[in-house]
Design an enzyme around this catalytic site. Structure first.
Site, PDB file in Angstrom:
ATOM      1  N   GLY A  11       0.834  -1.210   0.000  1.00  0.00           N
ATOM      2  CA  GLY A  11       0.000   0.000   0.000  1.00  0.00           C
ATOM      3  C   GLY A  11       0.863   1.253   0.000  1.00  0.00           C
ATOM      4  O   GLY A  11       1.868   1.313   0.690  1.00  0.00           O
ATOM      5  N   THR A 126       4.502   1.649   6.531  1.00  0.00           N
ATOM      6  CA  THR A 126       3.086   1.278   6.571  1.00  0.00           C
ATOM      7  C   THR A 126       2.315   2.232   7.474  1.00  0.00           C
ATOM      8  O   THR A 126       2.802   2.589   8.552  1.00  0.00           O
ATOM      9  CB  THR A 126       2.808  -0.166   7.051  1.00  0.00           C
ATOM     10  OG1 THR A 126       1.420  -0.286   7.371  1.00  0.00           O
ATOM     11  CG2 THR A 126       3.585  -0.572   8.290  1.00  0.00           C
ATOM     12  N   ASP A 128      -0.129   1.343   8.998  1.00  0.00           N
ATOM     13  CA  ASP A 128      -0.629   0.521  10.113  1.00  0.00           C
ATOM     14  C   ASP A 128       0.319   0.506  11.320  1.00  0.00           C
ATOM     15  O   ASP A 128      -0.074   0.107  12.414  1.00  0.00           O
ATOM     16  CB  ASP A 128      -0.867  -0.922   9.645  1.00  0.00           C
ATOM     17  CG  ASP A 128      -2.063  -1.038   8.710  1.00  0.00           C
ATOM     18  OD1 ASP A 128      -2.755  -0.021   8.519  1.00  0.00           O
ATOM     19  OD2 ASP A 128      -2.303  -2.138   8.182  1.00  0.00           O
ATOM     20  N   MET A 170      -8.457   2.511   9.041  1.00  0.00           N
ATOM     21  CA  MET A 170      -7.679   1.357   8.577  1.00  0.00           C
ATOM     22  C   MET A 170      -6.944   0.710   9.740  1.00  0.00           C
ATOM     23  O   MET A 170      -6.821   1.276  10.816  1.00  0.00           O
ATOM     24  CB  MET A 170      -6.714   1.759   7.467  1.00  0.00           C
ATOM     25  CG  MET A 170      -7.406   1.823   6.113  1.00  0.00           C
ATOM     26  SD  MET A 170      -6.228   2.084   4.775  1.00  0.00           S
ATOM     27  CE  MET A 170      -7.288   1.742   3.368  1.00  0.00           C
ATOM     28  N   GLY A 171      -6.435  -0.473   9.494  1.00  0.00           N
ATOM     29  CA  GLY A 171      -5.738  -1.249  10.533  1.00  0.00           C
ATOM     30  C   GLY A 171      -6.174  -2.698  10.399  1.00  0.00           C
ATOM     31  O   GLY A 171      -7.227  -3.088  10.890  1.00  0.00           O
ATOM     32  N   ARG A 172      -5.372  -3.443   9.647  1.00  0.00           N
ATOM     33  CA  ARG A 172      -5.754  -4.823   9.316  1.00  0.00           C
ATOM     34  C   ARG A 172      -5.637  -5.759  10.525  1.00  0.00           C
ATOM     35  O   ARG A 172      -6.588  -6.426  10.893  1.00  0.00           O
ATOM     36  CB  ARG A 172      -4.843  -5.303   8.191  1.00  0.00           C
ATOM     37  CG  ARG A 172      -5.136  -6.662   7.664  1.00  0.00           C
ATOM     38  CD  ARG A 172      -4.202  -6.993   6.536  1.00  0.00           C
ATOM     39  NE  ARG A 172      -4.543  -6.300   5.305  1.00  0.00           N
ATOM     40  CZ  ARG A 172      -5.540  -6.681   4.500  1.00  0.00           C
ATOM     41  NH1 ARG A 172      -6.261  -7.737   4.789  1.00  0.00           N
ATOM     42  NH2 ARG A 172      -5.792  -6.016   3.406  1.00  0.00           N
ATOM     43  N   GLU A 223     -10.763  -1.356  10.860  1.00  0.00           N
ATOM     44  CA  GLU A 223     -11.387  -2.226   9.846  1.00  0.00           C
ATOM     45  C   GLU A 223     -11.207  -3.723  10.148  1.00  0.00           C
ATOM     46  O   GLU A 223     -12.028  -4.544   9.760  1.00  0.00           O
ATOM     47  CB  GLU A 223     -10.810  -1.922   8.464  1.00  0.00           C
ATOM     48  CG  GLU A 223      -9.297  -2.179   8.418  1.00  0.00           C
ATOM     49  CD  GLU A 223      -8.624  -1.960   7.081  1.00  0.00           C
ATOM     50  OE1 GLU A 223      -9.312  -1.679   6.089  1.00  0.00           O
ATOM     51  OE2 GLU A 223      -7.388  -2.094   7.050  1.00  0.00           O
ATOM     52  N   ARG A 267     -24.881   6.731  12.586  1.00  0.00           N
ATOM     53  CA  ARG A 267     -24.372   6.836  11.215  1.00  0.00           C
ATOM     54  C   ARG A 267     -22.938   6.327  11.169  1.00  0.00           C
ATOM     55  O   ARG A 267     -22.275   6.232  12.202  1.00  0.00           O
ATOM     56  CB  ARG A 267     -24.396   8.288  10.750  1.00  0.00           C
ATOM     57  CG  ARG A 267     -25.756   8.913  10.733  1.00  0.00           C
ATOM     58  CD  ARG A 267     -26.672   8.275   9.707  1.00  0.00           C
ATOM     59  NE  ARG A 267     -27.907   9.013   9.619  1.00  0.00           N
ATOM     60  CZ  ARG A 267     -28.131   9.958   8.703  1.00  0.00           C
ATOM     61  NH1 ARG A 267     -27.209  10.265   7.811  1.00  0.00           N
ATOM     62  NH2 ARG A 267     -29.284  10.607   8.687  1.00  0.00           N
ATOM     63  N   HIS A 273      -9.106   5.119   2.010  1.00  0.00           N
ATOM     64  CA  HIS A 273      -7.804   5.532   1.471  1.00  0.00           C
ATOM     65  C   HIS A 273      -7.457   6.992   1.709  1.00  0.00           C
ATOM     66  O   HIS A 273      -6.305   7.385   1.462  1.00  0.00           O
ATOM     67  CB  HIS A 273      -7.739   5.203  -0.020  1.00  0.00           C
ATOM     68  CG  HIS A 273      -7.739   3.727  -0.270  1.00  0.00           C
ATOM     69  ND1 HIS A 273      -8.881   3.031  -0.565  1.00  0.00           N
ATOM     70  CD2 HIS A 273      -6.744   2.816  -0.206  1.00  0.00           C
ATOM     71  CE1 HIS A 273      -8.589   1.753  -0.695  1.00  0.00           C
ATOM     72  NE2 HIS A 273      -7.299   1.589  -0.482  1.00  0.00           N
TER      73      HIS A 273
HETATM   74  O1  F6P Z   1      -1.392  -2.123   4.883  1.00  0.00           O
HETATM   75  C1  F6P Z   1      -1.921  -0.858   4.849  1.00  0.00           C
HETATM   76  C2  F6P Z   1      -3.377  -0.891   4.498  1.00  0.00           C
HETATM   77  O2  F6P Z   1      -3.756   0.445   4.352  1.00  0.00           O
HETATM   78  C3  F6P Z   1      -4.265  -1.628   5.489  1.00  0.00           C
HETATM   79  O3  F6P Z   1      -4.612  -0.866   6.610  1.00  0.00           O
HETATM   80  C4  F6P Z   1      -5.457  -1.960   4.627  1.00  0.00           C
HETATM   81  O4  F6P Z   1      -6.156  -3.084   5.102  1.00  0.00           O
HETATM   82  C5  F6P Z   1      -4.847  -2.256   3.316  1.00  0.00           C
HETATM   83  O5  F6P Z   1      -3.627  -1.534   3.269  1.00  0.00           O
HETATM   84  C6  F6P Z   1      -5.710  -1.906   2.139  1.00  0.00           C
HETATM   85  O6  F6P Z   1      -5.006  -2.134   0.984  1.00  0.00           O
HETATM   86  P1  F6P Z   1      -5.467  -1.799  -0.500  1.00  0.00           P
HETATM   87  O7  F6P Z   1      -5.802  -0.383  -0.525  1.00  0.00           O
HETATM   88  O8  F6P Z   1      -4.291  -2.087  -1.349  1.00  0.00           O
HETATM   89  O9  F6P Z   1      -6.615  -2.674  -0.775  1.00  0.00           O
END
Ligand code: F6P
Length: 343
Positions: A11, A126, A128, A170-172, A223, A267, A273
């Site tokens: 990313g 990253t 993250d 975000m935050g996988r 997320e 809501r 992004h």
């Molecule tokens: O690894 C960074 C990240 O922004 C994560 O937080 C997110 O899950 C992922 O990339 C999304 O990736 P892409 O935009 O490539 O689908």
């Protein structure tokens, strides 16, 4: 004189261009030639590159994204790609490769070091902030400030309209953006991947807050957070080349659950992004610059298989393999600080 390649993978995030600029400027000081490999590992497989000069990196410091482009291509995924990458590395006459990436891109680097390209140096990137062995990855600070500003903006609508607003960030696997943006933005509940969501507890915190006269609440959710039963909320089932599912949607499910249980209008706002874009903060520009300079110093010293890292206020180097072994997740101490302000 040496020929150095640089690639940015995974990313995109703010701070990549300051790294590229620093690598070129410091590399030229050493008399190195710098070659930019386009679009991460894809460029090495496809022999897609551009020579980098003082001119090519002029003016890129404040720019988000990466002038080299990026991809989530994994050279270990498709038969023959690994061989192509190794052949192109040779054909380009590279003496070393600087790899700028997160867990996936640097995970590939760690394997390649053993599989035929030993002269690799890593730079941790990253939003993250989940790479081990470094206090911070660049990109995180910009994403955090963006998320905080969004929370500030959402506060006004939540307050004026007497609503609950769920903010999905975000935050996988790690909830660094959620927890820090939650603390900085004054969130009333923060939910992170490290701790399963108890929807009843979330609702009772919100009700408690409303009982003391408040008519709005902000809930921040990462997320990758999961409900207690363990089901991830997925956007689609398709996997990327590193086996990751595309996340997103937890905010919606959570908002519905809160509205149903509390009766308060709820809501959701998914930041997505937006968090990866924009001009890097001063912190990320400086960190990216320091990492880029360090990476070239490591190449010059022939210290390969190492990654530049920030520990305290010092830039050090650590084994790439260690950095990708396990992810750095949010510690309990920080979560407990956020908790003081819940409800
Ligand atoms: O690894 C960074 C990240 O922004 C994560 O937080 C997110 O899950 C992922 O990339 C999304 O990736 P892409 O935009 O490539 O689908």
């Amino acid at each position: 004189m040496a020929n150095i390649g640089i690639l940015t993978g995974g990313g995109d995030c703010p701070g990549l261009n300051p790294v590229i600029r620093a690598v070129v400027r410091k590399g030229i000081n050493y008399g190195f030639e710098i070659v930019g490999i386009k679009n991460g590992w894809k460029g090495l497989i496809e022999n897609d590159f551009i020579p980098l000069s003082l001119d090519t990196v002029s003016g890129i410091l404040p720019k988000g994204g990466t002038i080299l482009g990026t991809s989530r291509t994994n050279p270990y995924k498709k038969e023959g790609d690994l061989e192509k990458a190794k052949q192109n590395y040779k054909a380009l006459g590279l003496d070393a490769l600087i790899v700028v990436g997160g867990e996936d891109t640097l995970g590939v680097a760690a394997k390649l070091i053993k599989d035929g390209i030993p002269n690799i140096v890593g730079v941790p990137k990253t939003i993250d902030n989940d790479l081990s062995c470094t206090d911070y990855t660049f990109g995180f600070d910009t994403a955090l400030n963006t998320a905080m500003e969004c929370i500030d903006k959402l506060h006004t609508t939540a307050e004026s309209h007497h609503r609950i607003i769920v903010v999905e960030v975000m935050g996988r696997h790690a909830g660094w953006i959620a927890i820090e943006a939650g603390i900085a933005g004054g969130a009333d509940v923060v939910l992170i991947p490290e701790l399963p969501i108890d929807i009843e507890e979330v609702c009772s915190l919100i009700k408690k807050r409303h009982q003391r006269g408040k008519t709005f609440s902000i809930v921040v959710v990462a997320e990758g957070a999961q409900f207690k039963k363990g089901d991830l909320v997925l956007q689609e089932q398709k996997l990327d080349e590193f086996g990751h599912v595309r996340l997103g949607g937890i905010g919606d499910t959570l908002a519905q659950g809160i509205e149903k249980r509390t009766g308060y209008e709820t809501r959701v706002s998914v930041l997505g992004h937006i968090q990866r874009g924009g001009t890097p903060t001063a912190f990320d520009r400086i960190l990216g610059t320091r990492f880029g300079v360090k990476a070239v110093e490591l190449v010059a010293a022939k210290k390969f298989a190492r990654m530049a890292a920030l520990v305290g206020n010092k830039i050090i180097d650590v084994p790439i393999e260690e950095a990708v072994k396990e992810l750095k997740t949010v510690d309990k101490e920080l979560y407990d600080i956020a908790r003081v302000f819940f409800g």
